[in-house]
Write an enzyme that holds these catalytic residues in place. Sequence first.
Site, PDB file in Angstrom:
ATOM      1  N   HIS A   2       7.517  26.501  37.855  1.00  0.00           N
ATOM      2  CA  HIS A   2       8.296  25.268  38.046  1.00  0.00           C
ATOM      3  C   HIS A   2       9.463  25.506  39.008  1.00  0.00           C
ATOM      4  CE1 HIS A   2       6.376  22.699  35.015  1.00  0.00           C
ATOM      5  NE2 HIS A   2       6.107  23.841  34.411  1.00  0.00           N
ATOM      6  N   CYS A  33       2.272  23.412  38.360  1.00  0.00           N
ATOM      7  CA  CYS A  33       1.728  23.697  37.026  1.00  0.00           C
ATOM      8  C   CYS A  33       0.476  22.859  36.761  1.00  0.00           C
ATOM      9  CB  CYS A  33       2.819  23.512  35.972  1.00  0.00           C
ATOM     10  SG  CYS A  33       2.412  24.375  34.448  1.00  0.00           S
ATOM     11  N   GLU A  53      11.407  23.329  40.165  1.00  0.00           N
ATOM     12  CA  GLU A  53      12.460  22.327  39.960  1.00  0.00           C
ATOM     13  C   GLU A  53      13.517  22.775  38.953  1.00  0.00           C
ATOM     14  OE1 GLU A  53       9.346  22.223  39.023  1.00  0.00           O
ATOM     15  OE2 GLU A  53       8.977  21.034  37.224  1.00  0.00           O
TER      16      GLU A  53
END
Length: 535
Positions: A182, A89, A184
């Site tokens: 993202h 990002c 994660e």
Amino acid sequence: MEGATEVHSLYDTVLILDFGSQYSHLITRRIREIGVYCELLPCTQKIDDLHFQPKGVIFSGSPYSISDKDAPHVDPKVFDLNVPILGICYGLQEISRNKGGKIGICERREYGRAQLRIIRHAEHPFVDKLFQGLDDTSEVWMSHGDHLDSAPEGFRVIGDTTTSAFAAVAHETAKTFGIQFHPEVTHSKDGKRILANFVLDICGCEANWTMASFIDKEIERIRNIVGPNGQVVGAVSGGVDSTVAAKLMKEAIGDRFHAILVDNGVMRYKECQNVKAILSDRLGINLDVVDASDLFLDRLVGVTDPEKKRKIIGNTFIEVFESEAARIDNETKQLGRGKIDFLLQGTLYPDVIESISFKGPSATIKTHHNVGGLLENMRLKLIEPLRELFKDEVRALGKLLQIDDELVWRHPFPGPGIAIRVLGEVTRTQVAIARAADHIYIEEIKNAGLYRQISQAYAALLPVRSVGVMGDKRTYEQVIALRAVESTDFMTADWFPMPYDVLKHISNRIINEVKGVNRVVYDVSSKPPSTIEWE
Ligand SMILES: Nc1ncnc2c1ncn2[C@@H]1O[C@H](COP(=O)(O)OP(=O)(O)OP(=O)(O)O)[C@@H](O)[C@H]1O
Ligand SMILES: O=c1[nH]c(=O)c2[nH+]cn([C@@H]3O[C@H](COP(=O)(O)O)[C@@H](O)[C@H]3O)c2[nH]1
Ligand SMILES: NC(=O)CC[C@H](N)C(=O)O
Ligand SMILES: [Mg+2]
């Protein structure tokens, strides 16, 4: 203690540079889960001051817009490390900014799920490595207001969405990757696979970060630090952190480690006895229980302010601890041992992240007492074996060290104990009421098989009186509030939906068995806006 004794010198290490995203610690968690050791440092880290050579670097997301005047930036020397880089990002935007790409503002902020279309490049096989093993599309999680308007020189687009033409880019040769989404967060379906491709295949890290390998290396490391004659003292509460740290220490230096459990008069039912039995008898840890309950309780007389209670208890802990350390020093002199040079602390990685975070430490809501942390002007050096670990890693370590499930899965218990669970003044009588109610509550939670599902539970005593009727007689007694929460990090928490029949039984038992209580209530507040402890 820099150099060969640091964990990052023993494992392939990925460096995560934190730009302040709310997800930064999640990147760290995911990579650890893959079996690769990684450390999170602020994005402002000077590369010349870095004490280790990372195998790869990840740039996190950020609440800033890259065009903000005060937007944070990396030391450009990170690109000279010549290791693979992955920007997430804001991290992608930061790579682009350094490499001459254009960044603009999205027409519409993109927040939520998106379909990533993967674009492969047979002529540049290296750029395909990030999405290796994925289907041609993948559901990803987006959260951004800026985006790339063009890719920097030498970069190929490896993924796009209907709204982001540059959702993923890779340099043809430089092993530099950037993704707008993202990986994660669990909403990105292939997120973990993407991170694994990066750290294992692209960076070439060995997946050897396991608690089994950590034990041996950590024991060795402790022995090197302490030396053949050095002694260590440590405050041990029976909580999972200090117990696991103590057990490691015992494995490393045997009875040159001295554990001290302070009975502060506000411990739970038979707690000191139980902890002593488990730590001394079952785990072979050299533990002294010091009964200082009168000292603590006398100092708490007339005190009602929660922060004052914490301060008094924190300070008294230190006093007791220092005089115990001096006593042990004296007693072990005849054994021809060195003076005690080290203090064991059970600091965990979230505490470290909090204090080094790019965003800085968060505002103080409660000054959580911490015994060791306050011993500033002591000559003792700190030794913190769990400093690199998350709580679930500590629990896994505890299991491997053959610590009983009962201790490994124990709910956290605050150092100031029942003193912050008796609202208002802490007297011996009030502590006894809260302790008895808490014991029944926890016993019944265990009987109902709910203990592991709940992250933390306790009974608080509210010093207000309400009217009741018992045996046809009017009663005018105090209230017990039952608290139970589910939480992963204790920063936020939801109240636990306790089954009615369990509540009914607990309430019945408390009112019948605990003198001084005629009413039980269940706390249905989440954190925030409430906190877990009532004080
Ligand atoms: N009664 C006590 N006697 C000695 N040391 C204590 C006592 N209570 C707390 N401490 C020290 O304070 C530290 C911080 O307490 P804290 O409750 O945060 O951690 P913990 O007890 O190890 O684990 P948990 O968070 O699971 O309760 C402990 O690690 C321990 O070193
Ligand atoms: O060692 C401690 N000393 C303290 O003074 C203290 N106050 C709260 N806690 C524990 O921290 C977690 C979050 O609690 P709060 O939501 O009440 O802040 C919960 O797990 C609390 O039990 C403490 N632990
Ligand atoms: N999640 C992020 O890193 C967002 C980066 C930047 N603030 C944006 O809106 O694009
Ligand atoms: Mg504790």
